[in-house]
Motif scaffolding. Structure first.
Motif, PDB file in Angstrom:
ATOM      1  N   SER A  36       0.830  -1.207   0.000  1.00 11.84           N
ATOM      2  CA  SER A  36       0.000   0.000   0.000  1.00 11.84           C
ATOM      3  C   SER A  36       0.862   1.254   0.000  1.00 11.84           C
ATOM      4  N   ALA A  37       1.993   1.214   0.722  1.00 14.50           N
ATOM      5  CA  ALA A  37       2.880   2.381   0.777  1.00 14.50           C
ATOM      6  C   ALA A  37       3.470   2.679  -0.597  1.00 14.50           C
ATOM      7  N   VAL A  38       3.847   1.615  -1.314  1.00 17.17           N
ATOM      8  CA  VAL A  38       4.391   1.813  -2.666  1.00 17.17           C
ATOM      9  C   VAL A  38       3.347   2.452  -3.579  1.00 17.17           C
ATOM     10  N   LYS A  39       2.121   1.925  -3.500  1.00 18.17           N
ATOM     11  CA  LYS A  39       1.039   2.456  -4.336  1.00 18.17           C
ATOM     12  C   LYS A  39       0.707   3.901  -3.958  1.00 18.17           C
ATOM     13  N   ASP A  40       0.638   4.158  -2.640  1.00 17.07           N
ATOM     14  CA  ASP A  40       0.262   5.506  -2.198  1.00 17.07           C
ATOM     15  C   ASP A  40       1.360   6.531  -2.489  1.00 17.07           C
ATOM     16  N   THR A  41       2.628   6.087  -2.569  1.00 20.55           N
ATOM     17  CA  THR A  41       3.715   7.019  -2.870  1.00 20.55           C
ATOM     18  C   THR A  41       3.551   7.604  -4.271  1.00 20.55           C
ATOM     19  N   LYS A  42       3.175   6.757  -5.219  1.00 21.12           N
ATOM     20  CA  LYS A  42       2.926   7.247  -6.582  1.00 21.12           C
ATOM     21  C   LYS A  42       1.749   8.218  -6.589  1.00 21.12           C
ATOM     22  N   HIS A  44       0.752   9.999  -4.075  1.00 28.03           N
ATOM     23  CA  HIS A  44       1.139  11.212  -3.348  1.00 28.03           C
ATOM     24  C   HIS A  44       1.907  12.171  -4.255  1.00 28.03           C
ATOM     25  N   ALA A  45       2.799  11.626  -5.078  1.00 29.63           N
ATOM     26  CA  ALA A  45       3.575  12.489  -5.988  1.00 29.63           C
ATOM     27  C   ALA A  45       2.653  13.243  -6.944  1.00 29.63           C
ATOM     28  N   LEU A  46       1.636  12.556  -7.416  1.00 33.62           N
ATOM     29  CA  LEU A  46       0.685  13.196  -8.325  1.00 33.62           C
ATOM     30  C   LEU A  46      -0.147  14.247  -7.597  1.00 33.62           C
ATOM     31  N   ASN A  47      -0.596  13.924  -6.355  1.00 29.45           N
ATOM     32  CA  ASN A  47      -1.395  14.878  -5.568  1.00 29.45           C
ATOM     33  C   ASN A  47      -0.600  16.127  -5.213  1.00 29.45           C
ATOM     34  N   ILE A  48       0.702  15.937  -4.886  1.00 28.55           N
ATOM     35  CA  ILE A  48       1.551  17.089  -4.583  1.00 28.55           C
ATOM     36  C   ILE A  48       1.710  17.983  -5.818  1.00 28.55           C
ATOM     37  N   ALA A  49       1.853  17.356  -6.975  1.00 34.28           N
ATOM     38  CA  ALA A  49       1.996  18.134  -8.207  1.00 34.28           C
ATOM     39  C   ALA A  49       0.746  18.978  -8.464  1.00 34.28           C
ATOM     40  N   TYR A  50      -0.425  18.381  -8.258  1.00 31.24           N
ATOM     41  CA  TYR A  50      -1.684  19.128  -8.430  1.00 31.24           C
ATOM     42  C   TYR A  50      -1.772  20.272  -7.421  1.00 31.24           C
ATOM     43  N   ALA A  51      -1.388  19.980  -6.151  1.00 29.23           N
ATOM     44  CA  ALA A  51      -1.476  21.010  -5.112  1.00 29.23           C
ATOM     45  C   ALA A  51      -0.532  22.163  -5.399  1.00 29.23           C
ATOM     46  N   GLU A  52       0.680  21.874  -5.854  1.00 33.02           N
ATOM     47  CA  GLU A  52       1.632  22.937  -6.175  1.00 33.02           C
ATOM     48  C   GLU A  52       1.157  23.756  -7.376  1.00 33.02           C
ATOM     49  N   TYR A  53       0.525  23.093  -8.326  1.00 37.09           N
ATOM     50  CA  TYR A  53       0.003  23.813  -9.490  1.00 37.09           C
ATOM     51  C   TYR A  53      -1.116  24.777  -9.067  1.00 37.09           C
ATOM     52  N   ASP A  54      -2.027  24.293  -8.214  1.00 37.90           N
ATOM     53  CA  ASP A  54      -3.111  25.166  -7.736  1.00 37.90           C
ATOM     54  C   ASP A  54      -2.554  26.322  -6.912  1.00 37.90           C
ATOM     55  N   TRP A  55      -1.498  26.034  -6.118  1.00 38.63           N
ATOM     56  CA  TRP A  55      -0.915  27.087  -5.281  1.00 38.63           C
ATOM     57  C   TRP A  55      -0.213  28.152  -6.142  1.00 38.63           C
ATOM     58  N   SER A  56       0.338  27.727  -7.255  1.00 44.23           N
ATOM     59  CA  SER A  56       1.062  28.662  -8.130  1.00 44.23           C
ATOM     60  C   SER A  56       0.126  29.665  -8.793  1.00 44.23           C
ATOM     61  N   LYS A  57      -1.167  29.352  -8.823  1.00 42.33           N
ATOM     62  CA  LYS A  57      -2.136  30.269  -9.411  1.00 42.33           C
ATOM     63  C   LYS A  57      -2.400  31.467  -8.508  1.00 42.33           C
TER      64      LYS A  57
END
Length: 263
Positions: A36-42, A44-57
């Motif tokens: 589960s940790a391996v799956k959630d790490t992938k 998490h990387a995608l969720n962080i990318a979305y969050a940083e993109y929204d924050w950059s706006k």
């Protein structure tokens, strides 16, 4: 009632094999948590990318705050967190149950050692008071007295309950008493009725019901509907002092030892 009869053996099996079940569940939990940790790490990387993109706006040059990163991590890793907590719980519960069983066995061992030491002291005292030849002489005199003694003298060593004239022996306590087969069966049936209703019955409850002396440890041994089931006694036979027949209460279902600290 039928549902209860189905649940009872399942519950008993789970209690008897709790250590194995928890060990297997904990081991499986370790594997599941890793996957589960391996799956959630992938994820998490995608969720962080979305969050940083929204924050950059937003109209700011500051990076994504740690608080926001923590929230994103919790959303990404919640399956892993739950599996990890369940795995730790299995191992902790296994340790607690093992500790209780070890403590119970240790107490039972101490009881046995204490009884043996008392017996050894009594034998040692007798050996100090008389030599071997005197002991052999005493044993010969005792055997001769038993062969010529009056039956009334033997009855003084046996408990008279006033409920019958049939001689019985209760093997756990080693007591012999006069009663009747009907009375003994009534006592056992009464105790079993309470056990079937979920009320545990102790060895002292049985001894007291039979009208004989209770034991200082009798309350630590008990029959329970889940752990041991009902009291199961069959009538066997024996001969007292080589002359008088008696009925032996043969326990087919021994009581369970329960240390006072874990009741």
């Amino acid at each position: 009632m039928k549902a209860f009869e189905f649940i009872k053996p399942v519950t008993k099996f789970a209690k008897d094999h709790s250590n194995i079940i928890l060990t297997v569940a904990g081991s499986a939990g370790v594997v599941a948590t890793t996957l589960s940790a391996v799956k959630d790490t992938k994820k998490h990387a995608l969720n962080i990318a979305y969050a940083e993109y929204d924050w950059s706006k937003r109209d700011t040059d500051d990076p994504l705050p740690k608080k926001e990163r923590f929230v994103v991590a919790m959303k990404s890793y919640w399956p892993t967190i739950i599996l990890g907590a369940a795995t730790v719980t299995c191992f902790v519960a296994n340790g607690v149950i093992s500790e209780k069983k070890i403590a119970g066995l240790g107490t039972a061992y101490n009881v046995a050692v204490t009884s043996f030491n008392e017996y050894k002291k009594s034998v040692g005292k007798r050996l100090k008071e008389t030599d071997i030849s005197e002991m052999k002489k005493e044993e010969s005199q005792t055997e001769a007295a038993e062969q010529t003694s009056d039956p009334v003298e033997k009855e003084q060593k046996i408990i008279r309950t006033g409920k019958g004239e049939t001689l019985f022996k209760e093997p756990i306590s080693g007591q012999m008493f006069y009663s009747s087969p009907e009375e003994v069966r009534d006592v056992i049936n009464t105790l079993n009725a309470d056990i079937s209703q979920g009320e545990a019955q102790t060895l002292n409850d049985l001894l007291d019901g039979l009208g004989i002396q209770t034991s200082s440890l009798g309350d630590d041994f008990m029959w329970d509907v889940m752990e041991t089931g009902n009291i199961a006694i069959t009538f066997d036979s024996g001969v007292y002092m080589g002359r008088e027949p008696y009925i032996l209460l043969d326990h087919r279902n021994m009581p369970m030892y329960m240390a006072p600290a874990f009741r």
